[in-house]
Every structure is written in C-alpha cells, then in structure tokens.
Design a protein around this motif. Structure first.
Motif, PDB file in Angstrom:
ATOM      1  N   ASN A 181      51.958  39.904  33.258  1.00  0.00           N
ATOM      2  CA  ASN A 181      50.687  39.215  33.056  1.00  0.00           C
ATOM      3  C   ASN A 181      49.970  38.939  34.378  1.00  0.00           C
ATOM      4  N   LEU A 182      50.728  38.698  35.436  1.00  0.00           N
ATOM      5  CA  LEU A 182      50.123  38.549  36.763  1.00  0.00           C
ATOM      6  C   LEU A 182      49.415  39.837  37.176  1.00  0.00           C
ATOM      7  N   TYR A 183      50.113  40.960  37.028  1.00  0.00           N
ATOM      8  CA  TYR A 183      49.520  42.252  37.381  1.00  0.00           C
ATOM      9  C   TYR A 183      48.275  42.538  36.553  1.00  0.00           C
ATOM     10  N   ILE A 184      48.322  42.225  35.276  1.00  0.00           N
ATOM     11  CA  ILE A 184      47.171  42.453  34.397  1.00  0.00           C
ATOM     12  C   ILE A 184      45.984  41.603  34.841  1.00  0.00           C
ATOM     13  N   LYS A 185      46.209  40.349  35.124  1.00  0.00           N
ATOM     14  CA  LYS A 185      45.118  39.460  35.531  1.00  0.00           C
ATOM     15  C   LYS A 185      44.533  39.885  36.870  1.00  0.00           C
ATOM     16  N   ILE A 186      45.371  40.280  37.809  1.00  0.00           N
ATOM     17  CA  ILE A 186      44.875  40.758  39.103  1.00  0.00           C
ATOM     18  C   ILE A 186      44.008  41.998  38.902  1.00  0.00           C
ATOM     19  N   GLY A 187      44.472  42.927  38.064  1.00  0.00           N
ATOM     20  CA  GLY A 187      43.691  44.134  37.769  1.00  0.00           C
ATOM     21  C   GLY A 187      42.355  43.804  37.132  1.00  0.00           C
ATOM     22  N   GLN A 188      42.347  42.847  36.220  1.00  0.00           N
ATOM     23  CA  GLN A 188      41.092  42.424  35.583  1.00  0.00           C
ATOM     24  C   GLN A 188      40.135  41.824  36.611  1.00  0.00           C
ATOM     25  N   ASN A 189      40.680  41.041  37.523  1.00  0.00           N
ATOM     26  CA  ASN A 189      39.833  40.433  38.548  1.00  0.00           C
ATOM     27  C   ASN A 189      39.255  41.480  39.494  1.00  0.00           C
ATOM     28  N   VAL A 190      40.062  42.457  39.874  1.00  0.00           N
ATOM     29  CA  VAL A 190      39.560  43.537  40.723  1.00  0.00           C
ATOM     30  C   VAL A 190      38.437  44.275  39.996  1.00  0.00           C
ATOM     31  N   LYS A 191      38.652  44.600  38.747  1.00  0.00           N
ATOM     32  CA  LYS A 191      37.648  45.323  37.959  1.00  0.00           C
ATOM     33  C   LYS A 191      36.355  44.516  37.848  1.00  0.00           C
ATOM     34  N   ARG A 192      36.479  43.226  37.535  1.00  0.00           N
ATOM     35  CA  ARG A 192      35.300  42.369  37.390  1.00  0.00           C
ATOM     36  C   ARG A 192      34.496  42.327  38.688  1.00  0.00           C
ATOM     37  N   ILE A 193      35.176  42.115  39.794  1.00  0.00           N
ATOM     38  CA  ILE A 193      34.486  42.023  41.083  1.00  0.00           C
ATOM     39  C   ILE A 193      33.879  43.369  41.466  1.00  0.00           C
ATOM     40  N   ARG A 194      34.615  44.439  41.234  1.00  0.00           N
ATOM     41  CA  ARG A 194      34.095  45.786  41.536  1.00  0.00           C
ATOM     42  C   ARG A 194      32.811  46.037  40.768  1.00  0.00           C
ATOM     43  N   LYS A 195      32.811  45.680  39.480  1.00  0.00           N
ATOM     44  CA  LYS A 195      31.611  45.887  38.657  1.00  0.00           C
ATOM     45  C   LYS A 195      30.463  44.987  39.100  1.00  0.00           C
ATOM     46  N   GLU A 196      30.778  43.743  39.462  1.00  0.00           N
ATOM     47  CA  GLU A 196      29.743  42.823  39.966  1.00  0.00           C
ATOM     48  C   GLU A 196      29.073  43.384  41.214  1.00  0.00           C
ATOM     49  N   LYS A 197      29.829  44.118  42.005  1.00  0.00           N
ATOM     50  CA  LYS A 197      29.317  44.707  43.244  1.00  0.00           C
ATOM     51  C   LYS A 197      28.722  46.096  43.013  1.00  0.00           C
TER      52      LYS A 197
END
Length: 84
Positions: A14-30
């Motif tokens: 679940n840690l890995y999943i949440k980190i991946g989601q955060n990377v994706k969210r920030i990447r898309k925001e940028k």
C-alpha cells in the motif's frame, strides 16, 4: 521497540501504491508525460514510470527514482509521501 515482523506485506504494498499515485498526480499537475519523465530521469521507455505509478508486476519507485523525479518535476521529495 516494535519488531519488523509486525509490518505485513499489504502495508508495504500500500505504501508503494500510494507513492505511485502521488508521483502520477504531481506529474499530471505539471503536464509532463510518462515518456518525457522517463527520458528526463535516464530511461528510454515509459515502462519504469507506467509500471511504478500503478505498482504493476510489483514494480515500484526506489529512492533514486524519487530523487530524480522530484528534481525534474521541481517538487520536494516529501510530496511523494503525502497521505501515508
């Protein structure tokens, strides 16, 4: 002190999943594509980014990936650990 055996595999996954989601969210925001990000951190294809963002086949970002991604996206590395 707690023993490590109390930290189960689901918790880590679940840690890995949440980190991946955060990377994706920030990447898309940028407005950065997976391919552009992959190239910027030294990879030739989107595989590492796409698989790690969704934790596919148990792929996940390591600390070097996260440091490079934070630098490229101009965010504090701590942003990847939000809501954990």
């Amino acid at each position: 002190m707690k023993e490590i055996k109390n930290l189960d595999e689901d918790y880590i996954q679940n840690l890995y999943i949440k980190i991946g989601q955060n990377v994706k969210r920030i990447r898309k925001e940028k407005n950065v594509s997976q391919l552009s990000l992959a190239h910027a951190i030294g990879h030739k294809s989107v595989t590492v980014i796409s698989c790690c963002e969704i934790c596919h086949k148990n792929y996940h970002f390591n600390i070097e990936h996260l440091a490079k991604i934070a630098y490229v996206l101009e965010v504090d590395i701590n942003e990847f650990f939000k809501d954990i």
